[in-house]
Design a protein around this motif. Structure first.
Motif, PDB file in Angstrom:
ATOM      1  N   ALA A   1      42.720  29.974  24.058  1.00  0.00           N
ATOM      2  CA  ALA A   1      44.097  29.576  23.739  1.00  0.00           C
ATOM      3  C   ALA A   1      44.971  29.878  24.951  1.00  0.00           C
ATOM      4  CB  ALA A   1      44.605  30.330  22.513  1.00  0.00           C
ATOM      5  N   LYS A   2      45.759  28.866  25.371  1.00  0.00           N
ATOM      6  CA  LYS A   2      46.541  28.986  26.590  1.00  0.00           C
ATOM      7  C   LYS A   2      48.030  28.834  26.303  1.00  0.00           C
ATOM      8  CE  LYS A   2      42.691  26.889  29.131  1.00  0.00           C
ATOM      9  NZ  LYS A   2      42.258  25.812  30.051  1.00  0.00           N
ATOM     10  N   PRO A   3      48.865  29.452  27.124  1.00  0.00           N
ATOM     11  CA  PRO A   3      50.313  29.299  26.956  1.00  0.00           C
ATOM     12  C   PRO A   3      50.708  27.829  26.949  1.00  0.00           C
ATOM     13  CG  PRO A   3      49.847  31.031  28.547  1.00  0.00           C
ATOM     14  CD  PRO A   3      48.534  30.371  28.240  1.00  0.00           C
ATOM     15  N   GLY A   4      51.569  27.477  25.985  1.00  0.00           N
ATOM     16  CA  GLY A   4      52.008  26.087  25.854  1.00  0.00           C
ATOM     17  C   GLY A   4      51.198  25.269  24.882  1.00  0.00           C
ATOM     18  N   ASP A   5      50.009  25.755  24.497  1.00  0.00           N
ATOM     19  CA  ASP A   5      49.211  25.034  23.502  1.00  0.00           C
ATOM     20  C   ASP A   5      49.938  25.011  22.159  1.00  0.00           C
ATOM     21  OD1 ASP A   5      47.229  24.765  25.388  1.00  0.00           O
ATOM     22  OD2 ASP A   5      45.845  26.203  24.472  1.00  0.00           O
ATOM     23  N   GLU A   6      49.800  23.939  21.441  1.00  0.00           N
ATOM     24  CA  GLU A   6      50.355  23.866  20.086  1.00  0.00           C
ATOM     25  C   GLU A   6      49.362  24.537  19.129  1.00  0.00           C
ATOM     26  OE1 GLU A   6      52.150  20.147  18.804  1.00  0.00           O
ATOM     27  OE2 GLU A   6      52.073  19.435  20.868  1.00  0.00           O
ATOM     28  N   THR A   7      49.266  25.850  19.285  1.00  0.00           N
ATOM     29  CA  THR A   7      48.214  26.617  18.608  1.00  0.00           C
ATOM     30  C   THR A   7      48.799  27.844  17.933  1.00  0.00           C
ATOM     31  OG1 THR A   7      46.514  25.894  20.180  1.00  0.00           O
ATOM     32  CG2 THR A   7      46.085  27.916  18.966  1.00  0.00           C
ATOM     33  N   ARG A   8      48.341  28.088  16.731  1.00  0.00           N
ATOM     34  CA  ARG A   8      48.696  29.277  15.957  1.00  0.00           C
ATOM     35  C   ARG A   8      47.416  30.084  15.725  1.00  0.00           C
ATOM     36  NH1 ARG A   8      52.546  27.533  11.769  1.00  0.00           N
ATOM     37  NH2 ARG A   8      54.013  28.116  13.425  1.00  0.00           N
ATOM     38  N   ILE A   9      47.482  31.398  15.965  1.00  0.00           N
ATOM     39  CA  ILE A   9      46.307  32.258  15.844  1.00  0.00           C
ATOM     40  C   ILE A   9      46.585  33.314  14.780  1.00  0.00           C
ATOM     41  CG2 ILE A   9      44.619  33.627  17.112  1.00  0.00           C
ATOM     42  CD1 ILE A   9      45.923  32.597  19.718  1.00  0.00           C
ATOM     43  N   VAL A  10      45.734  33.387  13.751  1.00  0.00           N
ATOM     44  CA  VAL A  10      45.914  34.326  12.652  1.00  0.00           C
ATOM     45  C   VAL A  10      44.621  34.373  11.839  1.00  0.00           C
ATOM     46  CG1 VAL A  10      46.881  32.550  11.077  1.00  0.00           C
ATOM     47  CG2 VAL A  10      47.457  34.970  10.741  1.00  0.00           C
ATOM     48  N   PRO A  11      44.167  35.517  11.348  1.00  0.00           N
ATOM     49  CA  PRO A  11      44.742  36.853  11.501  1.00  0.00           C
ATOM     50  C   PRO A  11      44.199  37.550  12.746  1.00  0.00           C
ATOM     51  CG  PRO A  11      42.964  36.904   9.890  1.00  0.00           C
ATOM     52  CD  PRO A  11      43.068  35.492  10.348  1.00  0.00           C
ATOM     53  N   VAL A  12      45.103  37.991  13.614  1.00  0.00           N
ATOM     54  CA  VAL A  12      44.729  38.679  14.851  1.00  0.00           C
ATOM     55  C   VAL A  12      44.649  40.176  14.582  1.00  0.00           C
ATOM     56  CG1 VAL A  12      45.280  39.050  17.275  1.00  0.00           C
ATOM     57  CG2 VAL A  12      45.957  36.897  16.163  1.00  0.00           C
ATOM     58  N   LYS A  13      43.538  40.789  15.004  1.00  0.00           N
ATOM     59  CA  LYS A  13      43.281  42.181  14.681  1.00  0.00           C
ATOM     60  C   LYS A  13      43.392  43.121  15.879  1.00  0.00           C
ATOM     61  CE  LYS A  13      40.121  40.543  11.101  1.00  0.00           C
ATOM     62  NZ  LYS A  13      40.900  41.030   9.948  1.00  0.00           N
ATOM     63  N   GLU A  14      43.188  42.621  17.081  1.00  0.00           N
ATOM     64  CA  GLU A  14      43.161  43.483  18.253  1.00  0.00           C
ATOM     65  C   GLU A  14      43.305  42.627  19.511  1.00  0.00           C
ATOM     66  OE1 GLU A  14      43.581  45.984  20.038  1.00  0.00           O
ATOM     67  OE2 GLU A  14      41.831  47.325  20.054  1.00  0.00           O
ATOM     68  N   ALA A  15      43.823  43.226  20.566  1.00  0.00           N
ATOM     69  CA  ALA A  15      43.926  42.583  21.872  1.00  0.00           C
ATOM     70  C   ALA A  15      43.513  43.576  22.942  1.00  0.00           C
ATOM     71  CB  ALA A  15      45.349  42.092  22.127  1.00  0.00           C
ATOM     72  N   ILE A  16      42.710  43.099  23.900  1.00  0.00           N
ATOM     73  CA  ILE A  16      42.167  43.975  24.935  1.00  0.00           C
ATOM     74  C   ILE A  16      42.194  43.239  26.269  1.00  0.00           C
ATOM     75  CG2 ILE A  16      40.194  45.408  25.608  1.00  0.00           C
ATOM     76  CD1 ILE A  16      39.397  44.284  22.456  1.00  0.00           C
ATOM     77  N   GLU A  17      42.594  43.931  27.324  1.00  0.00           N
ATOM     78  CA  GLU A  17      42.481  43.351  28.655  1.00  0.00           C
ATOM     79  C   GLU A  17      41.058  43.571  29.159  1.00  0.00           C
ATOM     80  OE1 GLU A  17      45.591  43.201  31.991  1.00  0.00           O
ATOM     81  OE2 GLU A  17      44.397  44.992  32.480  1.00  0.00           O
ATOM     82  N   PRO A  18      40.391  42.524  29.658  1.00  0.00           N
ATOM     83  CA  PRO A  18      39.032  42.686  30.183  1.00  0.00           C
ATOM     84  C   PRO A  18      39.007  43.644  31.376  1.00  0.00           C
ATOM     85  CG  PRO A  18      39.490  40.365  29.755  1.00  0.00           C
ATOM     86  CD  PRO A  18      40.791  41.103  29.630  1.00  0.00           C
ATOM     87  N   ARG A  19      38.149  44.644  31.296  1.00  0.00           N
ATOM     88  CA  ARG A  19      38.049  45.678  32.336  1.00  0.00           C
ATOM     89  C   ARG A  19      36.581  46.039  32.575  1.00  0.00           C
ATOM     90  NH1 ARG A  19      42.691  49.229  32.589  1.00  0.00           N
ATOM     91  NH2 ARG A  19      44.578  47.941  32.499  1.00  0.00           N
ATOM     92  N   PHE A  20      36.325  46.594  33.761  1.00  0.00           N
ATOM     93  CA  PHE A  20      34.984  47.094  34.069  1.00  0.00           C
ATOM     94  C   PHE A  20      35.090  48.201  35.104  1.00  0.00           C
ATOM     95  CE2 PHE A  20      30.684  47.116  35.887  1.00  0.00           C
ATOM     96  CZ  PHE A  20      29.915  47.055  34.734  1.00  0.00           C
TER      97      PHE A  20
END
Length: 442
Positions: free
Chosen positions: A51-70
């Motif tokens: 999902a990208k900024p500007g997409d006509e998209t709704r996301i639900v139910p969102v449970k968590e968000a994480i930045e990819p790291r290593f």
């Protein structure tokens, strides 16, 4: 302790035959990534959607968000105690994919602590994550013991999202980052005279830890914060994966793991260290159940602040309602000890804005930054695409949605439009310090 964050700025994410990062584009081998997700046998169904900024998209139910790291040493997990053994976070080199996140999205089962993200339109302004490129892990599990519970641990989905975030981060493990941010904060005492003459500031964090049953609360190195007593931690630990978000808290008030990893208050305090202030570090506290527990933690925070010589404190709570008692108690104890305190929190003033904003108040708590009203009603038009399941907003007890209201009807309308409280906007109040909201006088 010195932490180097090697940043890779992601301009686009695409699925491809080989996982790699090239010219700002993150290419992801979908099956390889899903294999990491399916390492947990409790994941019964999973897919990845971008999902990208500007997409006509709704996301639900969102449970968590994480930045990819290593962690580039190849030995320390990106999320100690969660994606690997317990190991010290906050030092060495960590590679980070900026401008994107991994979202854990339920395919069916919504929960009290889940939220909603709109990637465009009016709803996009209510959450930071509309500004990021999101790799949505849309999954289901066989944890049937909580299927009909309003409050869910979402263990399999949240842990899978952390494994996925670490996998995506590993794509750039051997690459040279575009920039390196250095976070280094030495010992608290015997600093340069010029630094010690500046006002000393400590950041007091109150992550969510009210559930006495394990599995719902925020974690510190995998340790449930309900079993925690206030302690000093290095700010680099917060930025480097030591703190993990839980599943309990109305969603606009939550701190996702992404919020911990990118905590803007910590970063701003680093920026000002040695210039306008002397940044001492972080007191990590918790949120409790009984008044006795709340008072004990508040007194411990105050004692620690005085012991390290804090002139002032920034105090932030994750949540509202019952946690307000912890927030105000801590505020009062700090002020009584002579530590000038500024608080950061959202409010629950009711849909009409007429209710008391915090459950408890005190005259000593006279400097509070408001991050918004959780009860604010929001009406949003339909979106072309839904990632997850829109019906969850009404059916499953999300904190800002409802199945039926005598006046407003259901949160989800037949045409796909919705009405909800700000409560359901995913991490929308941004109490960690990057809220775009302002106060308006009438």
């Amino acid at each position: 302790m010195k932490l180097e964050l090697g940043n890779f700025h992601v301009k686009d994410i695409q699925f491809g035959d080989v996982s790699k990062f090239s010219d700002g584009i993150l290419y992801v081998n979908k099956e390889e990534a899903l294999a990491v997700v399916r390492e947990d046998e409790h994941i019964t169904d999973a897919d990845l959607v971008i999902a990208k900024p500007g997409d006509e998209t709704r996301i639900v139910p969102v449970k968590e968000a994480i930045e990819p790291r290593f962690k580039v040493d190849g030995e320390t997990p990106a999320f100690p105690g969660v994606t690997g053994d317990v190991a010290q976070a906050g030092f060495g080199r960590t590679h980070a994919l900026k401008g994107c996140s991994v979202l854990a999205v339920g395919k069916h089962m919504g929960s009290f602590g889940d939220g909603l993200i709109d990637m465009s339109g009016e709803g996009a302004k209510y959450t930071l994550f509309s500004e990021l490129i999101n790799v949505c892990l849309v999954a289901d599990n066989d944890e049937d013991f909580e299927r009909n519970e309003q409050q869910k641990k979402n263990h399999a989905l949240r842990w899978a999202a952390h494994r996925l975030a670490e996998y995506l981060g590993s794509i750039v493990k051997d690459d040279e980052p575009e920039e390196i941010e250095v976070y280094e904060l030495g010992q608290m005492i015997k600093r340069d005279k010029a630094v010690e003459e500046l006002p000393s500031v400590v950041y007091v964090m109150q992550p969510q830890s009210q559930m006495e049953e394990m599995g719902y609360n925020d974690l510190y190195y995998g340790w449930d914060l309900n079993h925690y007593v206030p302690s000093l931690v290095h700010p680099n630990e917060v930025l480097d994966g030591a703190l993990i978000s839980g599943s309990f808290m109305p969603c606009s008030s939550k701190w996702s793991t992404y919020d911990f990893q990118n905590n803007p208050t910590i970063k701003r305090l680093y920026d000002e260290h040695g210039k306008t202030l002397n940044f001492l570090g972080v007191i990590l506290s918790n949120l409790n159940v009984s008044l006795e527990q709340k008072q004990r933690s508040a007194q411990a925070v105050s004692k620690l602040a005085k012991m390290i010589g804090a002139d002032s404190a920034i105090l932030a709570e994750e949540g509202y309602g019952n946690p307000d008692a912890d927030f105000i108690a801590c505020f009062v104890e700090l002020e009584k000890a002579g530590v000038k305190t500024v608080g950061m929190t959202n409010e629950c003033t009711g849909r009409d804005g007429q209710s008391q904003p915090l459950v408890t108040l005190d005259d000593m708590a006279d400097a509070i930054v408001s991050c918004g009203n959780v009860s604010q009603l929001i009406k949003l038009p339909p979106m072309k695409t839904v990632i997850g399941e829109l019906e969850a907003l009404a059916r499953d007890g999300l904190s800002g949605g409802w199945a039926h209201d005598e006046i407003l009807g259901s949160s989800v309308k037949e045409d796909g439009s919705i009405i909800l409280e700000n409560n359901s906007m995913f991490c929308g109040d941004r109490v960690c310090g990057w809220s775009p909201k302002t106060m308006k006088e009438f």
